[in-house]
Write a protein that holds these residues in place. Structure first.
Motif, PDB file in Angstrom:
ATOM      1  N   MET A  42       0.828  -1.183   0.000  1.00 51.74           N
ATOM      2  CA  MET A  42       0.000   0.000   0.000  1.00 51.74           C
ATOM      3  C   MET A  42       0.877   1.252   0.000  1.00 51.74           C
ATOM      4  N   LYS A  43       1.899   1.242  -0.811  1.00 50.10           N
ATOM      5  CA  LYS A  43       2.860   2.338  -0.814  1.00 50.10           C
ATOM      6  C   LYS A  43       2.333   3.591  -1.504  1.00 50.10           C
ATOM      7  N   ASN A  44       1.313   3.463  -2.342  1.00 47.96           N
ATOM      8  CA  ASN A  44       0.779   4.621  -3.064  1.00 47.96           C
ATOM      9  C   ASN A  44      -0.321   5.338  -2.293  1.00 47.96           C
ATOM     10  N   SER A  80      -7.157  -0.724  12.766  1.00 46.91           N
ATOM     11  CA  SER A  80      -8.583  -0.640  12.462  1.00 46.91           C
ATOM     12  C   SER A  80      -8.846   0.349  11.331  1.00 46.91           C
ATOM     13  N   GLN A  81      -8.059   1.418  11.261  1.00 50.66           N
ATOM     14  CA  GLN A  81      -8.190   2.372  10.154  1.00 50.66           C
ATOM     15  C   GLN A  81      -7.856   1.698   8.825  1.00 50.66           C
ATOM     16  N   ILE A  82      -6.782   0.936   8.785  1.00 49.25           N
ATOM     17  CA  ILE A  82      -6.394   0.251   7.556  1.00 49.25           C
ATOM     18  C   ILE A  82      -7.424  -0.816   7.193  1.00 49.25           C
ATOM     19  N   LEU A  89     -12.124  -2.607   3.861  1.00 48.01           N
ATOM     20  CA  LEU A  89     -13.501  -3.100   3.843  1.00 48.01           C
ATOM     21  C   LEU A  89     -14.490  -2.111   3.227  1.00 48.01           C
ATOM     22  N   MET A  90     -14.188  -0.815   3.270  1.00 44.58           N
ATOM     23  CA  MET A  90     -15.035   0.208   2.666  1.00 44.58           C
ATOM     24  C   MET A  90     -14.196   1.061   1.716  1.00 44.58           C
ATOM     25  N   PRO A  91     -13.769   0.493   0.609  1.00 45.31           N
ATOM     26  CA  PRO A  91     -12.788   1.182  -0.234  1.00 45.31           C
ATOM     27  C   PRO A  91     -13.319   2.400  -0.980  1.00 45.31           C
ATOM     28  N   LYS A  92     -14.591   2.404  -1.368  1.00 45.09           N
ATOM     29  CA  LYS A  92     -15.101   3.526  -2.173  1.00 45.09           C
ATOM     30  C   LYS A  92     -14.991   4.849  -1.428  1.00 45.09           C
ATOM     31  N   LEU A  93     -15.345   4.832  -0.176  1.00 39.24           N
ATOM     32  CA  LEU A  93     -15.282   6.044   0.637  1.00 39.24           C
ATOM     33  C   LEU A  93     -13.850   6.542   0.778  1.00 39.24           C
ATOM     34  N   VAL A 105      -5.020   1.302  -7.060  1.00 41.54           N
ATOM     35  CA  VAL A 105      -4.063   0.243  -7.411  1.00 41.54           C
ATOM     36  C   VAL A 105      -3.676  -0.558  -6.169  1.00 41.54           C
ATOM     37  N   ASP A 106      -3.473   0.125  -5.052  1.00 39.95           N
ATOM     38  CA  ASP A 106      -3.149  -0.573  -3.808  1.00 39.95           C
ATOM     39  C   ASP A 106      -4.291  -1.479  -3.375  1.00 39.95           C
ATOM     40  N   TYR A 107      -5.515  -0.989  -3.516  1.00 41.38           N
ATOM     41  CA  TYR A 107      -6.670  -1.807  -3.137  1.00 41.38           C
ATOM     42  C   TYR A 107      -6.783  -3.037  -4.019  1.00 41.38           C
ATOM     43  N   GLU A 108      -6.585  -2.881  -5.315  1.00 41.91           N
ATOM     44  CA  GLU A 108      -6.688  -4.018  -6.223  1.00 41.91           C
ATOM     45  C   GLU A 108      -5.565  -5.021  -6.005  1.00 41.91           C
ATOM     46  N   ASN A 109      -4.405  -4.567  -5.554  1.00 43.22           N
ATOM     47  CA  ASN A 109      -3.274  -5.466  -5.322  1.00 43.22           C
ATOM     48  C   ASN A 109      -3.248  -6.049  -3.908  1.00 43.22           C
TER      49      ASN A 109
END
Length: 85
Positions: A1-3, A27-29, A34-38, A48-52
């Protein structure tokens, strides 16, 4: 999650500020995954970090979060029942 902006800002201090702060950061991470859109919309998480992010860790985060939620609901139900006993 470097980006991701959150990791860029707070990455150096992750796990170094004590138990409570480490739990809050985890918990923040977990919430970002768990709620990526927000979080993508707010700029904290990079798409890209979420997809990887590893799928098995996403699944484990979902399972653990569901278990915590179920336990909290049971705790509230039992405390209400004990109150009326």
């Amino acid at each position: 999650m470097k980006n991701s902006r959150y990791i860029y800002l707070w990455g150096d201090s992750l796990g170094k500020r004590g138990l409570i702060w480490s739990l809050l950061e985890m918990s923040q991470i977990a919430g970002m995954i768990l709620m990526p859109k927000l979080h993508i919309r707010h700029g904290k998480l990079d798409l890209v970090d979420y997809e990887n992010f590893p799928p098995y860790l996403k699944r484990l985060l979902t399972i653990v979060t569901a278990m915590i939620l179920i336990a909290a609901i049971w705790l509230a139900a039992i405390s209400i029942l004990l109150e009326f006993r």
